[in-house]
Motif scaffolding. Structure first.
Motif, mmCIF file in Angstrom:
data_model
loop_
_atom_site.group_PDB
_atom_site.id
_atom_site.type_symbol
_atom_site.label_atom_id
_atom_site.label_comp_id
_atom_site.label_asym_id
_atom_site.label_seq_id
_atom_site.Cartn_x
_atom_site.Cartn_y
_atom_site.Cartn_z
ATOM 1 N N GLN A 207 0.881 -1.005 -0.007
ATOM 2 C CA GLN A 207 -0.052 -0.114 0.026
ATOM 3 C C GLN A 207 0.663 1.224 -0.064
ATOM 4 O OE1 GLN A 207 -3.143 -0.028 2.991
ATOM 5 N NE2 GLN A 207 -2.963 -2.293 3.139
ATOM 6 N N PRO A 229 0.024 5.203 -8.551
ATOM 7 C CA PRO A 229 -1.238 4.448 -8.194
ATOM 8 C C PRO A 229 -1.185 4.433 -6.464
ATOM 9 C CG PRO A 229 0.266 2.738 -8.905
ATOM 10 C CD PRO A 229 0.904 4.048 -9.150
ATOM 11 N N ARG A 232 -2.122 1.463 -3.615
ATOM 12 C CA ARG A 232 -1.999 0.111 -4.340
ATOM 13 C C ARG A 232 -0.580 -0.162 -4.311
ATOM 14 N NH1 ARG A 232 -6.196 -0.510 -8.083
ATOM 15 N NH2 ARG A 232 -7.778 1.147 -7.405
ATOM 16 N N VAL A 234 2.927 -1.010 -5.328
ATOM 17 C CA VAL A 234 3.759 -0.315 -6.100
ATOM 18 C C VAL A 234 5.186 -0.725 -6.057
ATOM 19 C CG1 VAL A 234 4.600 1.931 -6.768
ATOM 20 C CG2 VAL A 234 2.220 1.803 -6.173
ATOM 21 N N ASP A 246 5.511 2.001 -10.942
ATOM 22 C CA ASP A 246 4.923 1.122 -11.518
ATOM 23 C C ASP A 246 3.856 0.373 -10.558
ATOM 24 O OD1 ASP A 246 6.252 1.610 -13.855
ATOM 25 O OD2 ASP A 246 7.779 0.491 -13.175
ATOM 26 N N ARG A 247 2.896 0.066 -10.888
ATOM 27 C CA ARG A 247 1.839 -0.621 -10.216
ATOM 28 C C ARG A 247 2.385 -2.173 -10.203
ATOM 29 N NH1 ARG A 247 -4.671 -0.756 -10.558
ATOM 30 N NH2 ARG A 247 -5.116 -2.757 -9.382
#
Length: 249
Positions: A207, A229, A232, A234, A246-247
């Motif tokens: 997260q 993001p 999320r 990452v 980058d996710r």
């Protein structure tokens, strides 16, 4: 009967060498009236980013005369923001001397010996034997594991290692890894990877919502995350000198 006095210590103090993880504040502009307000602006966007942190002033990027930098005013301005400048790195001998007059001692990185070379007599040696071919396998970097949340005000540093946090990094906490940093939880504090100038290091978080993220001295705060993001999973890495978010999955 009175109690016996404690035995006197044989030695009142000891000195020993030690390595510390320090941030380098690279001066790109010699004007204190530009640098200090810019730092104040960063503080407003990321409160506590460098509060009470010892920093080294990097001089390698300054191409001006030493008398064009008011080091005394720079030290005073940084201390007003609760930043503790302790010395300088790089720069010319004249620039280091000017900084030293303001109380900033010249520092050198661990492993960089500035002592003059020692002359040794030349002795004939037998022909060198070719060394065996090196293995193409890179030794695994050691890993430090932390199995509890990192609370506000805590600082954890994995010296010479990767760092794995099995929990949340709370706001106001700081986690540092000389290698890569893995947070299996919410990352809300300050995250620093590549503490030994390792530009291949990465930051992973399940997260992603940090106050600050840094790799090999390049850093970004919340206003600089762009389209990352948030909240999320990452991965953060460097592409050249640009930080990429980058996710994962």
């Amino acid at each position: 009967m009175s109690a016996a006095a404690p035995p006197a210590r044989i030695e009142p103090f000891r000195l020993r060498g030690a390595n510390f993880n320090l941030l380098v504040l690279r001066l790109l502009d010699p004007r204190v009236e530009v640098v200090v307000p810019a730092i104040g602006d960063q503080f407003r966007r990321a409160p506590g980013m460098l509060r009470h942190a010892p920093v080294v002033i990097g001089l390698d990027d300054l191409a001006v005369r030493p008398d064009e930098v008011d080091f005394a005013a720079l030290v005073a301005g940084l201390r007003e923001h609760a930043i503790l400048p302790i010395g300088t790195s790089g720069g010319s001998a004249e620039m280091r001397a000017a900084a030293q007059s303001a109380g900033l001692a010249p520092l050198r990185g661990a492993g960089h010996d500035t002592a003059p070379p020692i002359a040794v007599p030349v002795v004939a040696e037998p022909a060198p034997v070719a060394p065996p071919p090196e293995s193409s396998i890179t030794p695994a970097r050691p890993t430090m594991f932390v199995d509890q949340p990192v609370r506000a005000g805590q600082r954890i540093w994995a010296q010479g290692a990767d760092l794995v946090i099995n929990g949340t990094v709370n706001p106001g906490a700081e986690v540092i890894a000389d290698g890569s940093l893995h947070v299996y939880g919410a990352l809300r504090g300050r995250a620093i990877a590549g503490g030994s100038d390792n530009m291949q290091a990465r930051v992973f978080a399940l997260q992603f919502d940090p106050e600050l993220v840094s790799i090999a001295g390049y850093y970004a705060v919340r206003d600089g995350y762009g389209d990352a993001p948030m909240g999320r999973a990452v991965q953060v890495r460097l592409v050249g000198e640009t930080m990429r978010f980058d996710r994962i999955g």
